[in-house]
Design a protein around this motif. Structure first.
Motif, PDB file in Angstrom:
ATOM      1  N   GLU A 216       0.812  -1.210   0.000  1.00  0.00           N
ATOM      2  CA  GLU A 216       0.000   0.000   0.000  1.00  0.00           C
ATOM      3  C   GLU A 216       0.854   1.274   0.000  1.00  0.00           C
ATOM      4  O   GLU A 216       0.464   2.286  -0.572  1.00  0.00           O
ATOM      5  N   LYS A 217       2.009   1.202   0.656  1.00  0.00           N
ATOM      6  CA  LYS A 217       2.859   2.394   0.753  1.00  0.00           C
ATOM      7  C   LYS A 217       4.313   2.001   0.455  1.00  0.00           C
ATOM      8  O   LYS A 217       5.092   1.732   1.373  1.00  0.00           O
ATOM      9  N   PRO A 218       4.698   1.977  -0.819  1.00  0.00           N
ATOM     10  CA  PRO A 218       6.059   1.532  -1.169  1.00  0.00           C
ATOM     11  C   PRO A 218       7.163   2.493  -0.740  1.00  0.00           C
ATOM     12  O   PRO A 218       8.302   2.086  -0.583  1.00  0.00           O
ATOM     13  N   ASN A 219       6.821   3.764  -0.552  1.00  0.00           N
ATOM     14  CA  ASN A 219       7.805   4.747  -0.108  1.00  0.00           C
ATOM     15  C   ASN A 219       7.587   5.039   1.376  1.00  0.00           C
ATOM     16  O   ASN A 219       6.564   5.604   1.773  1.00  0.00           O
TER      17      ASN A 219
ATOM     18  N   TYR B 199      17.401  -5.884   0.871  1.00  0.00           N
ATOM     19  CA  TYR B 199      16.199  -6.640   1.211  1.00  0.00           C
ATOM     20  C   TYR B 199      14.935  -5.782   1.194  1.00  0.00           C
ATOM     21  O   TYR B 199      13.840  -6.302   0.940  1.00  0.00           O
ATOM     22  N   PHE B 200      15.057  -4.494   1.483  1.00  0.00           N
ATOM     23  CA  PHE B 200      13.887  -3.616   1.368  1.00  0.00           C
ATOM     24  C   PHE B 200      13.429  -3.532  -0.092  1.00  0.00           C
ATOM     25  O   PHE B 200      12.249  -3.657  -0.398  1.00  0.00           O
ATOM     26  N   LYS B 201      14.398  -3.330  -0.979  1.00  0.00           N
ATOM     27  CA  LYS B 201      14.076  -3.239  -2.404  1.00  0.00           C
ATOM     28  C   LYS B 201      13.493  -4.542  -2.927  1.00  0.00           C
ATOM     29  O   LYS B 201      12.581  -4.541  -3.764  1.00  0.00           O
TER      30      LYS B 201
ATOM     31  N   THR C  31      10.893   1.336  -0.896  1.00  0.00           N
ATOM     32  CA  THR C  31      11.942   2.360  -0.875  1.00  0.00           C
ATOM     33  C   THR C  31      11.869   2.999   0.504  1.00  0.00           C
ATOM     34  O   THR C  31      10.889   3.670   0.836  1.00  0.00           O
ATOM     35  N   VAL C  32      12.882   2.742   1.315  1.00  0.00           N
ATOM     36  CA  VAL C  32      12.861   3.176   2.714  1.00  0.00           C
ATOM     37  C   VAL C  32      13.851   4.317   2.925  1.00  0.00           C
ATOM     38  O   VAL C  32      15.056   4.156   2.725  1.00  0.00           O
TER      39      VAL C  32
ATOM     40  N   THR D   9       2.286  -3.659   3.458  1.00  0.00           N
ATOM     41  CA  THR D   9       3.520  -2.895   3.655  1.00  0.00           C
ATOM     42  C   THR D   9       4.254  -3.382   4.894  1.00  0.00           C
ATOM     43  O   THR D   9       5.482  -3.574   4.882  1.00  0.00           O
ATOM     44  N   VAL D  10       3.505  -3.600   5.967  1.00  0.00           N
ATOM     45  CA  VAL D  10       4.101  -4.092   7.214  1.00  0.00           C
ATOM     46  C   VAL D  10       4.649  -5.495   7.007  1.00  0.00           C
ATOM     47  O   VAL D  10       5.728  -5.832   7.523  1.00  0.00           O
ATOM     48  N   GLN D  11       3.944  -6.305   6.227  1.00  0.00           N
ATOM     49  CA  GLN D  11       4.442  -7.655   5.933  1.00  0.00           C
ATOM     50  C   GLN D  11       5.756  -7.586   5.164  1.00  0.00           C
ATOM     51  O   GLN D  11       6.698  -8.338   5.456  1.00  0.00           O
TER      52      GLN D  11
END
Length: 337
Positions: A26-29, A53-55, A60-61, A240-242
């Protein structure tokens, strides 16, 4: 013609499926806060970022380092970050304040915090009971380094007001504060502690980097760094949390088998504080502190609550529901992948 139509339909189906998958998060950034990113306490965060691993999870964190855990918590409550890599006890403290904040994965099963005295003060500051009137350096007031030393002082029969606490930051500034004699005691983490030990500048009194040291202080395990978020964000952005939980779980499993040399090669060189071999030594000293499964047991939750109630006798523990401080459903799914 019929074959062409079938191929076209299949192509549209694949595109639609890909679009659906791309829309799962839901929120990739994301904005993520931390209080002292170069510290080994938060090593899993740096590794998850550097290993990609985020990517891999479609995220995108953007990481903001606030220099102290209490400040990153404030950023979450204020809405400037979506998630925090921070101390588990913050979830309990926020529940007392009617703020629903929950951890979703444990990154550190022990605090990893060391309390040490300046070498030239070792004869007079022989134990925590001698801290009355001392100047104590912590990463930041309100942070886990601050809370732990207050806990130790209470157990030793002192009031935290008996000493003065000074925020010294999370890196070279902490080392400099001890070198310049601005503080008598330091409650801090690696690699800062190992750097000061290597310089012969401190004498260690309390060490929670190991199983033995943690048991001596708490009588059991005590969760440290976790990934926590507001319950409202978790509810509104479960995919997103998953994805975040998946990334951190993969990091913990990588860390479980990685060599110290691999870890040192993965983090930015500035984290070494000018000495790669010292960083490796610091990692080895803290290695036991990292979680291997990401879970938080009920006993560990109770230990963290005891830390808070001992530190602050006025803390309203009777209204705390520890089951609402940790949501293990995302971890269960991450393990099953």
């Amino acid at each position: 013609m019929k074959m062409r139509a079938l191929l076209l339909a299949a192509g549209l189906l694949i595109s639609a499926f890909g679009a659906a998958r791309a829309g799962e998060v839901e929120k990739p950034n994301l904005a993520l806060g931390v209080g002292g990113k170069p510290l080994l306490y938060y090593l899993p965060l740096t590794l998850a970022e550097r290993l990609g691993y985020f990517k891999d999870e479609g995220l995108t964190v953007e990481i903001s380092d606030f220099g102290g855990g209490s400040k990153s918590l404030q950023a979450l409550i204020g809405g400037s970050v979506d998630a925090v890599a921070g101390a588990y006890e913050h979830t309990i403290r926020m529940q007392e304040k009617k703020q629903d904040v929950r951890a979703v994965i444990d990154l550190g099963r022990y605090p990893g915090i060391v309390v040490a005295v300046r070498k030239d003060k070792a004869d007079t500051l022989r134990s925590v009971a001698d801290f009355k009137g001392a100047k104590i350096g912590v990463t930041a007031p309100g942070s886990s380094t601050y809370i732990l030393v207050q806990y130790l002082m209470r157990k030793a029969g002192l009031n935290p007001d008996d000493a003065s606490f000074i925020g010294v930051g999370s890196g070279p500034s902490a080392v400099a504060a001890m070198q310049r004699g601005e503080i008598d005691v330091i409650s801090h983490l690696d690699p800062v502690i190992s750097k000061l030990e290597d310089m012969g500048a401190i004498k260690v009194l309390v060490d929670t980097r190991t199983t033995e040291g943690t048991l001596q202080v708490f009588g059991g395990m005590n969760p440290a760094a976790v990934l926590y978020l507001k319950e409202s964000f978790i509810r509104q952005n479960p995919n997103t949390v998953q994805a975040l939980t998946n990334a951190f779980y993969k990091t913990l499993k990588w860390l479980e088998t990685a060599t110290p040399e691999q870890v040192a090669a993965t983090v930015p060189q500035e984290y070494w504080l000018g000495d790669k071999e010292l960083y490796i030594k610091a990692f080895n000293a803290s290695r036991q502190a990292y979680s291997t499964d990401g879970d938080i047991s009920e006993a560990s939750m109770k230990s963290a609550l005891n830390l808070l109630t001992t530190t602050d006798p006025s803390f309203g523990a009777s209204g705390i529901d520890l089951s609402r401080t940790f949501d293990g459903s995302f971890l269960a799914k991450a393990r099953g992948q």
